[in-house]
Design a protein around this motif. Structure first.
Motif, PDB file in Angstrom:
ATOM      1  N   LYS A  10       6.198  -3.776  14.915  1.00 50.36           N
ATOM      2  CA  LYS A  10       5.284  -2.741  14.400  1.00 50.36           C
ATOM      3  C   LYS A  10       5.274  -2.629  12.879  1.00 50.36           C
ATOM      4  N   ILE A  11       6.171  -3.357  12.190  1.00 48.32           N
ATOM      5  CA  ILE A  11       6.337  -3.061  10.755  1.00 48.32           C
ATOM      6  C   ILE A  11       5.087  -3.333   9.916  1.00 48.32           C
ATOM      7  N   PHE A  12       4.203  -4.232  10.401  1.00 50.26           N
ATOM      8  CA  PHE A  12       2.995  -4.507   9.621  1.00 50.26           C
ATOM      9  C   PHE A  12       1.836  -3.583  10.012  1.00 50.26           C
ATOM     10  N   ASP A  13       2.082  -2.685  10.971  1.00 49.71           N
ATOM     11  CA  ASP A  13       1.031  -1.740  11.396  1.00 49.71           C
ATOM     12  C   ASP A  13       0.851  -0.666  10.325  1.00 49.71           C
ATOM     13  N   PRO A  14      -0.417  -0.313  10.039  1.00 51.32           N
ATOM     14  CA  PRO A  14      -0.610   0.769   9.069  1.00 51.32           C
ATOM     15  C   PRO A  14       0.053   2.046   9.575  1.00 51.32           C
ATOM     16  N   LEU A  30       2.571   2.244   4.647  1.00 50.63           N
ATOM     17  CA  LEU A  30       1.441   1.369   4.291  1.00 50.63           C
ATOM     18  C   LEU A  30       1.869   0.149   3.478  1.00 50.63           C
ATOM     19  N   GLY A  31       3.119   0.182   2.980  1.00 49.64           N
ATOM     20  CA  GLY A  31       3.577  -0.890   2.090  1.00 49.64           C
ATOM     21  C   GLY A  31       3.374  -2.280   2.676  1.00 49.64           C
ATOM     22  N   LEU A  32       3.905  -2.485   3.882  1.00 46.12           N
ATOM     23  CA  LEU A  32       3.841  -3.836   4.452  1.00 46.12           C
ATOM     24  C   LEU A  32       2.451  -4.181   4.973  1.00 46.12           C
ATOM     25  N   SER A  33       1.721  -3.152   5.480  1.00 43.74           N
ATOM     26  CA  SER A  33       0.379  -3.476   5.994  1.00 43.74           C
ATOM     27  C   SER A  33      -0.512  -3.899   4.825  1.00 43.74           C
ATOM     28  N   LEU A  34      -0.336  -3.235   3.685  1.00 42.25           N
ATOM     29  CA  LEU A  34      -1.111  -3.614   2.491  1.00 42.25           C
ATOM     30  C   LEU A  34      -0.698  -5.002   2.008  1.00 42.25           C
ATOM     31  N   SER A  35       0.618  -5.237   2.034  1.00 40.64           N
ATOM     32  CA  SER A  35       1.121  -6.536   1.571  1.00 40.64           C
ATOM     33  C   SER A  35       0.543  -7.645   2.448  1.00 40.64           C
ATOM     34  N   TYR A  36       0.500  -7.357   3.760  1.00 34.59           N
ATOM     35  CA  TYR A  36      -0.037  -8.338   4.704  1.00 34.59           C
ATOM     36  C   TYR A  36      -1.500  -8.661   4.361  1.00 34.59           C
ATOM     37  N   GLN A  37      -2.226  -7.572   4.095  1.00 38.67           N
ATOM     38  CA  GLN A  37      -3.653  -7.743   3.755  1.00 38.67           C
ATOM     39  C   GLN A  37      -3.787  -8.582   2.473  1.00 38.67           C
ATOM     40  N   ILE A  38      -2.947  -8.278   1.492  1.00 34.88           N
ATOM     41  CA  ILE A  38      -3.035  -8.991   0.207  1.00 34.88           C
ATOM     42  C   ILE A  38      -2.735 -10.491   0.406  1.00 34.88           C
TER      43      ILE A  38
END
Ligand SMILES: Nc1ncnc2c1ncn2[C@@H]1O[C@H](COP(=O)(O)OP(=O)(O)OP(=O)(O)O)[C@@H](O)[C@H]1O
Ligand SMILES: [Mg+2]
Length: 437
Positions: A381-385, A398-406
């Motif tokens: 779940k860590i990449f979930d917003p 949001l840190g990891l979900s944003l990082s994933y998006q980037i």
């Protein structure tokens, strides 16, 4: 009842064997049939609970049984003339039959109103059609609800990501602005310190020269020399200027790192040195890495490989490094505070950052920590917003979900995590060196 005054019924048949046998067998067979029919009716009513007006079947059963009994009586009276009993039985049969007939008369309209089989089948077909249509509509509605829920979720996550992006960008703007404002004054402080040092040495030399040539200065100068502790001042002044130079040089480094980190002027894809971005991020986090005590200090191990400049959005990429490093530091912090209460902690906190070229057009940035790790239940779940295990107000998730998006959307790269509970966490960032290849 006074059967002796009557003659048996067989006399009427003149005891003709054939005729007596005919009546006897017919009455017996009728009686048997009349006893079997009610049994079947009771069985039917018992098994088919849906049959309407089932009691009328029981009435049929009752009068048929009585009819059966009267036929048995017919057999009996062939030899024994109990006509009164036979008559009473017939009267009972008549009463029950008549009641059944009346009940049937009352029931007839209701029975007629029951739809017949073809009508029922037609109704059934209409109903089945209606049910299937309703089911289709229901399924369609379900899909629409799901689509709506997904759209709402997407909208909420996009909104939150926009807010976070906006926050990061205004933070970046502020950092860039502050860095820019500090840069000029610091540059001339740093630039002039070298001259100030030279001038100070010249002046001290001059004072010493005066001392050598005028060794009997007036009383006032002597007093001043004692008051200002001239020998100490001469030595300390130079030391002081040296440490000011070191301090100013450090401010210059920080300002450069801040500008490097935000890199807002470089909103376009650019070839940059990834190591520079990593170093700037580490400088920004220096205070947190130092920790408040020896226990919370975090050691950084850099294993930078030979990698070329990478085509990327430098500002965004640095945000990813910042998110991953801040997560590791937070994990150490919470682990330390838990270990403090338990009183056990024997391994030093380590973050290892390594980089290497993994293929012709791919670099890997590998960030590892030996913190508490991520349990297998929460790892997916860590990449979930909005997924966070931090206290309210501490993490937005949001840190990891944003990082994933980037990494994935903006750089066509890959971001994934491996972790062993209580052992540590590894983040892998893979990005293409050149997008046009
Ligand atoms: N290095 C790590 N060690 C242990 N847990 C981690 C690590 N990195 C991430 N996590 C877990 O992943 C969760 C999600 O991280 P993410 O960066 O998306 O959100 P956050 O750090 O909780 O909040 P935010 O970054 O928005 O302030 C964290 O709450 C934490 O539980
Ligand atoms: Mg985070």
């Amino acid at each position: 009842m006074l059967s002796t005054i009557f003659i048996p019924h067989g006399h009427c048949y003149l005891w003709k064997n054939g005729l007596v046998l005919l009546h006897l067998s017919s009455d017996l067979l009728i009686a048997i049939a009349y006893f079997i029919i009610p049994i079947m009716l009771v069985y039917l009513v018992d098994k088919r609970e849906d049959i309407p007006f089932d009691w009328i079947f029981l009435c049929f059963g009752a009068f048929i049984i009585f009819c059966g009994i009267t036929h048995l009586m017919e057999v009996w009276t062939l030899w024994y003339p109990n006509y009164w009993i036979s008559g009473c039985l017939k009267a009972c049969t008549a009463a029950i039959s008549l009641s059944t007939a009346l009940l049937l008369f009352y029931l007839l309209p209701k029975l007629l109103a029951i739809p017949n089989v073809p009508k029922l089948e037609a109704l059934n077909t209409v109903l089945a059609k209606e049910i299937s249509e309703r089911k289709k509509i229901e399924a369609k509605l379900q899909i629409q609800t799901q689509e709506l829920e997904e759209a709402l979720e997407k909208l909420q996550s996009t909104q939150a990501q926009m807010i976070q992006n906006e926050k990061m960008s205004s933070l970046g703007q502020m950092v860039a602005g502050v860095a820019h404002e500090i840069n000029n004054p610091v540059s001339f402080i740093y630039g002039n310190i070298t001259y100030a040092n030279e001038y100070a040495r010249d002046l001290i030399e001059l004072v010493e020269m005066y001392g050598r040539h005028y060794f009997q200065p007036p009383e006032e100068i002597k007093n001043k020399i004692t008051a200002i502790e001239l020998d100490f001042l001469k030595q300390d002044f130079i030391n002081l200027l040296d440490s000011m130079k070191i301090g100013a040089s450090r401010i210059c480094d920080i300002v450069l790192s801040l500008r490097n980190f935000s890199r807002l002027d470089e909103a376009e894809f650019k070839q940059v040195d990834i190591h520079e971005g990593l170093d700037s991020t580490l400088i920004i986090l220096e205070n947190r890495l130092k920790g408040r005590s020896e226990k919370s200090k975090i050691q950084i191990i850099k294993e930078y490989g030979q990698i070329p400049f990478v085509e990327c959005y430098p500002g965004y990429l640095n945000q990813v490094f910042l998110n991953i490093l801040v997560n590791a530091i937070d994990a150490f912090d919470s682990d330390n505070s838990q270990n403090n209460s338990n009183g056990v902690k024997n391994k030093p906190n380590l973050i290892k950052i390594s980089t290497k070229r993994v293929s012709n057009n791919l670099v890997l940035i590998h960030i590892t920590d030996n913190g508490p790790g991520i349990s297998s239940e929460i790892r997916p779940k860590i990449f979930d917003p909005f997924f966070t295990t931090k206290k309210v107000g501490k993490g937005t998730g949001l840190g990891l979900s944003l990082s994933y998006q980037i990494i994935v959307d903006k750089h066509d790269g890959k971001l994934f995590c491996e972790s062993t509970d209580k052992q540590g966490t590894e983040f892998f960032i893979e990005i293409p060196i050149c997008r046009t290849l």
